[in-house]
Scaffold this motif. Structure first.
Motif, short mmCIF file in Angstrom:
data_model
loop_
_atom_site.label_atom_id
_atom_site.label_comp_id
_atom_site.label_asym_id
_atom_site.label_seq_id
_atom_site.Cartn_x
_atom_site.Cartn_y
_atom_site.Cartn_z
N ARG A 40 -5.21 -2.21 -7.15
CA ARG A 40 -6.20 -2.10 -6.07
C ARG A 40 -6.22 -3.42 -5.32
O ARG A 40 -6.44 -4.47 -5.90
N LEU A 41 -5.99 -3.35 -4.02
CA LEU A 41 -6.00 -4.53 -3.16
C LEU A 41 -7.19 -4.42 -2.22
O LEU A 41 -7.41 -3.36 -1.63
N ARG A 45 -3.47 -7.62 3.53
CA ARG A 45 -2.39 -7.24 4.44
C ARG A 45 -1.23 -6.79 3.56
O ARG A 45 -0.82 -7.49 2.64
N TYR A 46 -0.74 -5.62 3.88
CA TYR A 46 0.38 -5.04 3.13
C TYR A 46 1.52 -4.85 4.11
O TYR A 46 1.33 -4.27 5.18
N VAL A 47 2.69 -5.36 3.78
CA VAL A 47 3.86 -5.22 4.64
C VAL A 47 4.74 -4.14 4.03
O VAL A 47 5.22 -4.29 2.90
N GLU A 64 -5.19 1.39 -2.65
CA GLU A 64 -5.06 1.73 -4.06
C GLU A 64 -3.70 2.39 -4.27
O GLU A 64 -3.37 3.35 -3.57
N LEU A 65 -2.93 1.88 -5.23
CA LEU A 65 -1.60 2.40 -5.52
C LEU A 65 -1.62 3.17 -6.84
O LEU A 65 -2.12 2.67 -7.86
N TYR A 66 -1.05 4.38 -6.81
CA TYR A 66 -0.92 5.23 -7.98
C TYR A 66 0.57 5.49 -8.18
O TYR A 66 1.15 6.35 -7.52
N ARG A 67 1.20 4.73 -9.05
CA ARG A 67 2.67 4.77 -9.22
C ARG A 67 3.16 6.14 -9.68
O ARG A 67 4.12 6.66 -9.13
N GLU A 68 2.54 6.69 -10.72
CA GLU A 68 3.02 7.96 -11.28
C GLU A 68 2.95 9.08 -10.24
O GLU A 68 3.84 9.91 -10.16
#
Length: 182
Positions: A40-41, A45-47, A64-68
């Motif tokens: 969670r960021l 800034r996300y590139v 929010e990143l959900y890898r699976e």
């Protein structure tokens, strides 16, 4: 007096307990793939580097990143993309987005604006979907999309489909249209 008090107390307690819930309610259409994200960021800034294209810079309240699940959820964001010479190509904003992290397809909602600086036009809608592989942006059949070009040409309609590789746009149903030729 006791006979009236007991039914009244029973009625009040029934109303209170039937209207209370301790479970959190999810927003409609915002069902996350897991209880907690892998990352969670906040205020970040996300590139996003994309093969065959200049990177896209996203400034967001949260990501929010959900890898699976292969998904990223983004809230309250602006974005920009420059060409290889550093000239601004696109900028815009959205309230919420769900990104397929494998295809870079994006479903945006909560008010979407996309400004194409090279061709001088602005797209706006409540929600839009970006299909990265085809460079296509679409609105649902009932989503009103507005295009303003050169500050005086306006097109509004539903059933929108726009091809950003050729700057070709079409509507299933037109609500308003005004074009001027120089």
């Amino acid at each position: 007096m006791k006979r009236i008090g007991v039914p009244l107390l029973l009625l009040i307690s029934t109303i209170v307990f039937s209207s209370c819930s301790f479970a959190p309610e999810d927003a409609v259409g915002d069902q996350r793939p897991a209880a907690f994200p892998d990352m969670r960021l906040e205020q970040t800034r996300y590139v996003l580097g994309m093969e065959g294209a200049s990177p896209l810079r996203i400034d967001a309240q949260t990501i929010e990143l959900y890898r699976e699940a292969g998904e990223a959820y983004i809230d309250n964001a602006t974005f920009t993309q420059d060409d290889t010479a550093g000239e601004l190509l696109f900028s815009g904003s959205f309230g919420k987005a769900i990104v397929d992290t494998e295809t870079n397809d994006v479903v945006m909602s909560g008010g979407v604006e996309i400004h194409n600086h090279r061709d001088d036009f602005m797209l706006s809608a409540v929600s839009l979907t970006w299909h990265h592989g085809d460079k296509i942006v679409e609105g649902d059949s009932d989503t009103l999309v507005t295009i303003v070009s050169k500050e005086h040409d306006i097109l509004k309609g539903t059933g929108f489909r726009g091809d950003f590789s050729t700057a070709t746009f079409e509507f299933m149903y037109m609500e308003e249209g005004r074009l001027t030729y120089d």
